[in-house]
Design a protein around this motif. Sequence first.
Motif, PDB file in Angstrom:
ATOM      1  N   ARG A 261       5.849  -9.080   5.010  1.00 37.72           N
ATOM      2  CA  ARG A 261       5.600  -8.356   6.249  1.00 37.72           C
ATOM      3  C   ARG A 261       6.005  -9.198   7.458  1.00 37.72           C
ATOM      4  O   ARG A 261       5.775 -10.404   7.482  1.00 37.72           O
TER       5      ARG A 261
ATOM      6  N   THR B 223       0.865  -1.173   0.000  1.00 38.23           N
ATOM      7  CA  THR B 223       0.000   0.000   0.000  1.00 38.23           C
ATOM      8  C   THR B 223       0.905   1.226   0.000  1.00 38.23           C
ATOM      9  O   THR B 223       2.112   1.118   0.265  1.00 38.23           O
ATOM     10  N   VAL B 224       0.331   2.372  -0.254  1.00 42.88           N
ATOM     11  CA  VAL B 224       1.113   3.602  -0.242  1.00 42.88           C
ATOM     12  C   VAL B 224       1.828   3.771   1.094  1.00 42.88           C
ATOM     13  O   VAL B 224       2.964   4.252   1.147  1.00 42.88           O
ATOM     14  N   ASP B 225       1.199   3.357   2.169  1.00 42.75           N
ATOM     15  CA  ASP B 225       1.819   3.471   3.492  1.00 42.75           C
ATOM     16  C   ASP B 225       3.114   2.673   3.610  1.00 42.75           C
ATOM     17  O   ASP B 225       3.893   2.904   4.523  1.00 42.75           O
ATOM     18  N   ASP B 226       3.355   1.737   2.694  1.00 43.03           N
ATOM     19  CA  ASP B 226       4.585   0.940   2.709  1.00 43.03           C
ATOM     20  C   ASP B 226       5.748   1.621   1.990  1.00 43.03           C
ATOM     21  O   ASP B 226       6.891   1.174   2.105  1.00 43.03           O
TER      22      ASP B 226
ATOM     23  N   ARG C 277       4.756  -4.676   9.318  1.00 40.00           N
ATOM     24  CA  ARG C 277       5.640  -3.786   8.556  1.00 40.00           C
ATOM     25  C   ARG C 277       6.465  -4.569   7.546  1.00 40.00           C
ATOM     26  O   ARG C 277       6.899  -5.690   7.817  1.00 40.00           O
TER      27      ARG C 277
ATOM     28  N   CYS D  29       4.225   2.052  -4.970  1.00 40.94           N
ATOM     29  CA  CYS D  29       3.248   1.326  -4.154  1.00 40.94           C
ATOM     30  C   CYS D  29       1.815   1.685  -4.535  1.00 40.94           C
ATOM     31  O   CYS D  29       0.909   0.884  -4.351  1.00 40.94           O
ATOM     32  N   ARG D  30       1.613   2.856  -5.096  1.00 44.37           N
ATOM     33  CA  ARG D  30       0.279   3.244  -5.546  1.00 44.37           C
ATOM     34  C   ARG D  30      -0.027   2.705  -6.932  1.00 44.37           C
ATOM     35  O   ARG D  30      -1.053   2.082  -7.165  1.00 44.37           O
TER      36      ARG D  30
ATOM     37  N   LEU E   9       6.810   5.711  -3.087  1.00 44.98           N
ATOM     38  CA  LEU E   9       5.399   5.973  -2.788  1.00 44.98           C
ATOM     39  C   LEU E   9       4.549   5.776  -4.042  1.00 44.98           C
ATOM     40  O   LEU E   9       3.502   5.115  -4.000  1.00 44.98           O
TER      41      LEU E   9
ATOM     42  N   ALA F   2       7.583   4.313   2.377  1.00 45.37           N
ATOM     43  CA  ALA F   2       8.740   4.747   3.173  1.00 45.37           C
ATOM     44  C   ALA F   2       9.588   3.550   3.605  1.00 45.37           C
ATOM     45  O   ALA F   2      10.823   3.615   3.586  1.00 45.37           O
TER      46      ALA F   2
END
Length: 171
Positions: free
Chosen positions: A54, A14-17, A59, A43-44, A40, A19
């Motif tokens: 993960r 996901t975008v949150d990944d 994470r 991931c999008r 970013l 970083a």
Amino acid sequence: MTAAPADLHIDRPTVDDGAALWRIAKDSRTLDLNSSYSYLLWCRDFADTTAVVRGADGRPVGFITGYLRPEAPETLLVWQVAVDTAHRGRGLAARLLDGLTARIAGERPLTRVETTITPGNTASERLFTSFAVRHGAHVEREVLFDTAQFPDGPHDPEVLYRIGPLALPSR
């Protein structure tokens, strides 16, 4: 999700990944580090052709990025593969590669994998040649980008590995 050690699981990013992928790439000290912005976006926009592994906390501790070549949509170009230092030696890169190709083949035709590897990157050479063996495929190699083609200073040549045809279960 694809099988991994009990404390790990593989899925789409996901975008949150983004970083975490940037940090893992940076810490690898072997990958060409792209901007944090590019991870970013990756991931999008390329989550369908990317996978993360993960840890128990959810994470990312490893990733593989790729895309389907516009001129050859049955070919996955693998851009980067990296595993966090603390999780290396567990076969995660191979599981990421197998899991990603199986997922894509389950959704659309996939007959080839391509990647580029710089000479002397033994770990990547082993990863992709063993992938070819596991999937009954041939490997062809040729220089894709020579040292002189890189505008930002000295860079090793990038050798293109063409792997196929693949023996993958399809949709």
